[in-house]
Write an enzyme that holds these catalytic residues in place. Sequence first.
Site, mmCIF file in Angstrom:
data_model
loop_
_atom_site.group_PDB
_atom_site.id
_atom_site.type_symbol
_atom_site.label_atom_id
_atom_site.label_comp_id
_atom_site.label_asym_id
_atom_site.label_seq_id
_atom_site.Cartn_x
_atom_site.Cartn_y
_atom_site.Cartn_z
ATOM 1 N N HIS A 105 39.821 61.934 8.555
ATOM 2 C CA HIS A 105 41.031 62.267 7.788
ATOM 3 C C HIS A 105 40.866 63.602 7.055
ATOM 4 C CE1 HIS A 105 43.287 58.425 8.201
ATOM 5 N NE2 HIS A 105 42.085 57.892 8.321
ATOM 6 N N ASP A 167 37.322 55.560 6.267
ATOM 7 C CA ASP A 167 38.025 54.803 7.318
ATOM 8 C C ASP A 167 38.325 55.670 8.539
ATOM 9 O OD1 ASP A 167 39.747 56.292 5.631
ATOM 10 O OD2 ASP A 167 41.471 55.285 6.521
ATOM 11 N N GLU A 168 38.530 54.996 9.660
ATOM 12 C CA GLU A 168 39.076 55.592 10.881
ATOM 13 C C GLU A 168 38.434 56.938 11.246
ATOM 14 O OE1 GLU A 168 43.593 53.984 11.093
ATOM 15 O OE2 GLU A 168 43.254 55.457 9.514
ATOM 16 N N SER A 169 37.109 57.006 11.127
ATOM 17 C CA SER A 169 36.401 58.251 11.474
ATOM 18 C C SER A 169 36.095 58.266 12.971
ATOM 19 C CB SER A 169 35.103 58.351 10.676
ATOM 20 O OG SER A 169 35.291 59.114 9.520
ATOM 21 N N HIS A 170 37.146 58.151 13.773
ATOM 22 C CA HIS A 170 36.947 57.979 15.218
ATOM 23 C C HIS A 170 36.386 59.227 15.889
ATOM 24 C CE1 HIS A 170 39.024 54.357 14.364
ATOM 25 N NE2 HIS A 170 40.225 54.885 14.314
#
Length: 354
Positions: A105, A167-170
């Site tokens: 993000h 979060d969501e550190s893809h």
Amino acid sequence: MADSAYQWRGLSLDVVRHFFGVDDVIRVMDIAQSVGLNRLHLHLSDDQGWRIDVPGWPELVARSSGYGVGGGRGGHYTRADWDRLRAAADKRGLLLIPEVDLPGHSNAALHAEPGLNIDGVTPPAYHGIEVGFSSLRMAAPDTERFIHDVYRYLADISDGYVHIGGDESHATDPAEYDELVHLITGTVRDAGVRLIAWQEAAEHLGEGDLIQVWDPRLAAAPVLAATERGAQVILSPASRVYLDMKYSEDSKRGLVWIGHTELADTAAFVPDEAIEGLDPRHIAGVEAALWTETLETFEHLSYMLLPRLAAVGEIGQRGRVDWLDFIERLPATARFWQERGWPYHRSPGVEWPS
Ligand code: ACM
């Protein structure tokens, strides 16, 4: 409220996807206070913008605060703005929780600062609503100094809690994610404040830390393991308390990725039963979230919050909602909302005032 069921009764507000100025945030504080909450968590950085001025890093707001989703109106908080927010929160019995969300993000930071990019080349500004494509890199020249300066500053201006995202550190290599989160958690702990992270960072959390659980699709095991190490849980299950979800298919604004969420769905949330195997003694409390991809004005915020946030307040204070008792009291509460000029949704099953 000393005899509340939960010590942590929060609302998280995304001021990145659309920016909300100090006066609008204070109106949101009024709503939060009116339903018995005691925490306001502000999501201050994301791919679409950077909303807090950090000493020594002027490019963050100079280059990355002027826009939001769709490229529209931006903004950021100066130190004076932040002090005003904190004073207003304090007056309303709310702790103000700053979140800078890293290492994912992070497009707005990468866009602002060449030194956060390995090749020194900044990516373009981002105005869409996808997630999971940006990441800090351990090998970029300024990453360590950036993490240190940003989280030391957040600790300085906080009310004793700093949220690090996670979060969501893809787009982050898993080993690098661990290195980056280790650096971030170390900085926050060294600064002497309590650490909060989204559940993806659970493996880095332990004694004294708070894990914010949001995604019912993710495994609970790392969260349970962190509680064994002494971490406490803030429950924010998207299917119950993500108040940016549309009420129904008729809702003009909101998202639907976890489904529609009517008042009755939020009211049916029972924290003690939310995660199989979670010892209720490890639950610090509950926190609703309002993500603002589709929300642009205070009126939009209020309409998505009310009446569902009243149910969250009830859960925070009493442990669960007694539906019949709750809907009997709601019409009088709604008259108060009307007097204040706070738009609300007329959820089915309640005799709303005319
Ligand atoms: C989240 O909704 N990505 C915390």
